[in-house]
Design an enzyme around this catalytic site. Structure first.
Site, mmCIF file in Angstrom:
data_model
loop_
_atom_site.group_PDB
_atom_site.id
_atom_site.type_symbol
_atom_site.label_atom_id
_atom_site.label_comp_id
_atom_site.label_asym_id
_atom_site.label_seq_id
_atom_site.Cartn_x
_atom_site.Cartn_y
_atom_site.Cartn_z
ATOM 1 N N ARG A 258 0.868 -1.180 0.000
ATOM 2 C CA ARG A 258 0.000 0.000 0.000
ATOM 3 C C ARG A 258 0.902 1.226 0.000
ATOM 4 O O ARG A 258 1.823 1.310 0.822
ATOM 5 C CB ARG A 258 -0.881 -0.003 1.248
ATOM 6 C CG ARG A 258 -1.942 1.075 1.207
ATOM 7 C CD ARG A 258 -2.698 1.162 2.507
ATOM 8 N NE ARG A 258 -2.176 2.239 3.327
ATOM 9 C CZ ARG A 258 -2.772 2.694 4.428
ATOM 10 N NH1 ARG A 258 -3.902 2.156 4.843
ATOM 11 N NH2 ARG A 258 -2.244 3.677 5.119
ATOM 12 N N TYR B 220 -2.757 11.903 6.211
ATOM 13 C CA TYR B 220 -3.080 10.616 6.814
ATOM 14 C C TYR B 220 -2.126 9.523 6.302
ATOM 15 O O TYR B 220 -1.852 9.415 5.116
ATOM 16 C CB TYR B 220 -4.529 10.237 6.472
ATOM 17 C CG TYR B 220 -4.684 8.767 6.437
ATOM 18 C CD1 TYR B 220 -4.715 8.082 5.235
ATOM 19 C CD2 TYR B 220 -4.696 8.051 7.628
ATOM 20 C CE1 TYR B 220 -4.771 6.708 5.228
ATOM 21 C CE2 TYR B 220 -4.745 6.690 7.622
ATOM 22 C CZ TYR B 220 -4.785 6.029 6.413
ATOM 23 O OH TYR B 220 -4.811 4.683 6.416
ATOM 24 N N ASP C 145 -5.117 3.918 0.075
ATOM 25 C CA ASP C 145 -6.226 4.246 0.977
ATOM 26 C C ASP C 145 -6.564 5.733 0.837
ATOM 27 O O ASP C 145 -5.692 6.579 1.050
ATOM 28 C CB ASP C 145 -5.769 3.935 2.420
ATOM 29 C CG ASP C 145 -6.895 4.029 3.438
ATOM 30 O OD1 ASP C 145 -7.985 4.486 3.077
ATOM 31 O OD2 ASP C 145 -6.646 3.640 4.597
ATOM 32 N N HIS D 238 -9.014 7.062 2.574
ATOM 33 C CA HIS D 238 -9.472 7.374 3.922
ATOM 34 C C HIS D 238 -10.729 8.233 3.999
ATOM 35 O O HIS D 238 -10.779 9.256 4.705
ATOM 36 C CB HIS D 238 -8.344 7.979 4.763
ATOM 37 C CG HIS D 238 -8.305 7.381 6.133
ATOM 38 N ND1 HIS D 238 -8.832 8.008 7.220
ATOM 39 C CD2 HIS D 238 -7.859 6.192 6.561
ATOM 40 C CE1 HIS D 238 -8.681 7.223 8.267
ATOM 41 N NE2 HIS D 238 -8.097 6.117 7.903
ATOM 42 N N GLU E 54 -8.990 2.006 -1.465
ATOM 43 C CA GLU E 54 -9.681 1.771 -0.185
ATOM 44 C C GLU E 54 -10.425 3.013 0.287
ATOM 45 O O GLU E 54 -9.902 4.125 0.162
ATOM 46 C CB GLU E 54 -8.616 1.357 0.832
ATOM 47 C CG GLU E 54 -9.101 1.206 2.249
ATOM 48 C CD GLU E 54 -7.958 0.779 3.169
ATOM 49 O OE1 GLU E 54 -6.981 0.166 2.674
ATOM 50 O OE2 GLU E 54 -8.031 1.068 4.372
ATOM 51 N N GLU F 49 -13.419 -0.949 7.151
ATOM 52 C CA GLU F 49 -12.728 -0.987 8.446
ATOM 53 C C GLU F 49 -13.544 -0.352 9.571
ATOM 54 O O GLU F 49 -13.307 -0.659 10.735
ATOM 55 C CB GLU F 49 -11.330 -0.353 8.354
ATOM 56 C CG GLU F 49 -11.320 1.123 8.050
ATOM 57 C CD GLU F 49 -9.916 1.693 7.906
ATOM 58 O OE1 GLU F 49 -9.103 1.120 7.177
ATOM 59 O OE2 GLU F 49 -9.650 2.728 8.536
ATOM 60 N N ARG G 256 -13.550 -5.143 4.095
ATOM 61 C CA ARG G 256 -12.383 -5.013 4.973
ATOM 62 C C ARG G 256 -12.722 -5.100 6.456
ATOM 63 O O ARG G 256 -11.946 -4.677 7.297
ATOM 64 C CB ARG G 256 -11.652 -3.697 4.685
ATOM 65 C CG ARG G 256 -11.082 -3.636 3.268
ATOM 66 C CD ARG G 256 -10.081 -2.532 3.105
ATOM 67 N NE ARG G 256 -8.951 -2.703 3.981
ATOM 68 C CZ ARG G 256 -8.721 -2.009 5.091
ATOM 69 N NH1 ARG G 256 -9.566 -1.072 5.493
ATOM 70 N NH2 ARG G 256 -7.669 -2.242 5.827
ATOM 71 N N GLU H 151 -4.265 -7.009 5.654
ATOM 72 C CA GLU H 151 -3.367 -5.882 5.973
ATOM 73 C C GLU H 151 -2.400 -6.303 7.073
ATOM 74 O O GLU H 151 -2.791 -6.973 8.028
ATOM 75 C CB GLU H 151 -4.189 -4.679 6.454
ATOM 76 C CG GLU H 151 -3.323 -3.477 6.799
ATOM 77 C CD GLU H 151 -4.110 -2.239 7.231
ATOM 78 O OE1 GLU H 151 -5.317 -2.377 7.545
ATOM 79 O OE2 GLU H 151 -3.521 -1.151 7.242
ATOM 80 N N TRP I 175 -12.487 11.867 8.460
ATOM 81 C CA TRP I 175 -11.143 11.321 8.674
ATOM 82 C C TRP I 175 -11.177 9.843 8.441
ATOM 83 O O TRP I 175 -11.976 9.158 9.027
ATOM 84 C CB TRP I 175 -10.653 11.579 10.103
ATOM 85 C CG TRP I 175 -9.197 11.266 10.173
ATOM 86 C CD1 TRP I 175 -8.186 12.088 9.747
ATOM 87 C CD2 TRP I 175 -8.587 10.051 10.598
ATOM 88 N NE1 TRP I 175 -6.983 11.456 9.902
ATOM 89 C CE2 TRP I 175 -7.189 10.205 10.410
ATOM 90 C CE3 TRP I 175 -9.066 8.851 11.108
ATOM 91 C CZ2 TRP I 175 -6.275 9.199 10.714
ATOM 92 C CZ3 TRP I 175 -8.158 7.848 11.420
ATOM 93 C CH2 TRP I 175 -6.773 8.027 11.229
HETATM 94 C C1 CS2 Z 1 -6.149 2.684 8.251
HETATM 95 C C2 CS2 Z 1 -5.968 2.698 9.737
HETATM 96 O O1 CS2 Z 1 -5.086 0.610 8.255
HETATM 97 C C3 CS2 Z 1 -5.816 1.359 7.636
HETATM 98 O O2 CS2 Z 1 -6.260 1.135 6.534
HETATM 99 O O3 CS2 Z 1 -7.227 3.281 7.689
HETATM 100 O O4 CS2 Z 1 -4.755 3.346 9.976
HETATM 101 C C4 CS2 Z 1 -7.040 3.389 10.564
HETATM 102 O O5 CS2 Z 1 -7.061 4.735 10.318
HETATM 103 C C5 CS2 Z 1 -6.828 3.106 11.994
HETATM 104 O O6 CS2 Z 1 -6.783 1.728 12.184
HETATM 105 C C6 CS2 Z 1 -7.910 3.767 12.835
HETATM 106 O O7 CS2 Z 1 -7.939 3.227 14.097
HETATM 107 MG MG MG Z 2 -7.851 2.295 5.907
#
Ligand code: CS2
Ligand code: MG
Length: 403
Positions: free
Chosen positions: A147, A159, A211, A213, A237, A263, A284, A340, A403
């Site tokens: 990634r 991020y 990602d 996000h 993602e 997630e 995910r 992941e 976020w």
């Molecule tokens: C992220 C994470 O792993 C990922 O794909 O989006 O860093 C996520 O932001 C954190 O697990 C939040 O707790």
């Molecule tokens: Mg993520």
């Protein structure tokens, strides 16, 4: 095999983790991850104050019935706090059942469907050259999927990208969340060039992931998906915020870039439309936030009917207990996609002794009875909880953004 003790352990070996440990009258123990990043104590209280008292005296072998009891029996169902607590109980019960049977948990849920679990590693660079350097290093370590995230010119913090080359950890200790500034326009103008540079340098012989996000609108995500088609992403993602499942229809109409989501989902009701309308390619959800092994398998089975594969979240805020459990699910389900993998720190690993292992871009679940992971309570006691928050994200004009 009745439960005689239910203990909630909060510890901070480099970051906060909440763990549930159950003990039965025949001396078996089981562990479950109950960590909800930035909201840890809410789950600890939900367990301690409302769930643990109900577990004492229950038959530990009745996993499904206990799941239904905590879900339907609570009246107030779903949501991240509730489902994380239920997941912890469920995971600990599977651990106990494996130990009672003398088998690793994956044997109890169908046995191996594959030899090992393919994982993706993380290349996070403050600049494109730094990101490329990290891709190179991961490929040298044997990763087959990477990634890639990078700092966006004109934005101070992005991020997934640490400024000091340290491993990425989004939760920052303190009594307030940090605030970052975001510009979708700057990001969209920059990010296709990042993938072009990666493919140009390293070719197409590995999986490339990214990602977003939750930061785009559907039409922006559609534009990004189209723009990156030449680079053959394994997945894009979290292109948009996840609440509105219909929102993904618009992305789907415009691009063949595979989409991965989930997630922040906690139950099958968060994603059933995405799955049954085939609006995504990868789901995910993970063991700790997806209601445990019992519920996650239900989601993954539904996904399998609709050609959706799995791609469980596995950031470092999911403890080694969750990763151990995830690997049993990953090795067993027919529609596994990818897992992941962000290695935990030495300090975290010392608190959670485990026997899963990484080699050549693959993870192997434990062969020990149960999950093959534990918590060292003495070591855990050395690291008291520290308040920490995930950051807050604002647009350049100050508006609060996803976020
Ligand atoms: C992220 C994470 O792993 C990922 O794909 O989006 O860093 C996520 O932001 C954190 O697990 C939040 O707790
Ligand atoms: Mg993520």
């Amino acid at each position: 095999m009745n439960i005689v003790e239910a203990k909630v352990i909060v510890t901070c070996p480099d970051r906060n983790f909440v763990t549930l440990k159950l003990t039965t009258d025949d001396g078996l123990t089981g562990v479950g991850d109950a960590t909800l990043n930035g909201r840890e104590l809410a789950v600890a209280s939900y367990l301690k104050d409302h769930v643990c008292p109900l577990l004492i005296g229950r038959d530990a072998s009745r996993i499904e019935d206990t799941w239904q009891y905590l879900h339907k029996g609570a009246y107030w169902r779903r949501g991240p706090v509730t489902m994380t607590a239920v997941a912890a109980v469920d995971t600990a019960l599977w651990d106990i059942k494996g130990k009672a049977a003398g088998m690793p948990v994956y044997q109890l849920i169908g046995g191996r469907s594959r030899d090992a679990v393919t994982v993706y590693g993380h290349a996070n660079g403050a600049t494109v050259p730094e990101a490329l350097e990290q891709v190179g290093s991961l490929l040298d370590q044997g990763y087959r999927a990477v990634r890639v995230q990078a700092g966006v010119p004109g934005l101070e913090k992005v991020y997934g990208v640490p400024t000091d080359r340290a491993p990425y950890e989004p939760a920052v200790a303190g009594d307030r969340p940090e605030e970052a500034t975001w510009s979708t326009a700057k990001y969209l103008n920059f990010v296709p060039g990042l993938f072009a540079a990666v493919r140009e340098r390293f070719g197409h012989d590995f999986h490339l992931l990214h990602d977003a996000h939750h930061r785009l609108t559907p039409i922006e995500a559609a534009r990004l998906g189209k723009a990156v088609e030449p680079y053959g992403l394994f997945w894009l993602e979290d292109p948009i915020s996840e609440e509105l499942q219909e929102g993904f229809r618009l992305i789907r109409r415009h691009t063949t870039t595979p989409i991965a989501v989930g997630e922040v989902y906690n139950s099958i009701w968060d994603c059933h439309q995405l799955i049954t309308e085939q609006l995504i390619d990868y789901i995910r959800m993970d063991v700790v936030h997806g209601g445990g092994i019992t519920h996650l398998r239900r989601v993954f089975d539904l996904a399998d009917l609709y050609h959706v594969r799995t791609g469980s979240h596995g950031a470092t805020d999911l403890s080694p207990v969750c990763l151990a459990a995830a690997l049993h699910v990953d090795i067993a389900v027919p529609n596994f996609g990818i897992q992941e993998y962000m290695p935990h720190t030495e300090t975290t690993n010392a608190v959670f002794p485990h026997s899963y292992r990484f080699a050549d871009g693959l993870l192997y679940p434990s062969e020990e009875p149960g999950l093959g992971v534990d918590i060292d309570e003495e070591a855990a006691a050395e690291y008291p909880y520290r308040q920490a928050y995930l950051p807050v994200n604002r647009l350049e004009d100050g508006s609060l953004h996803d976020w």
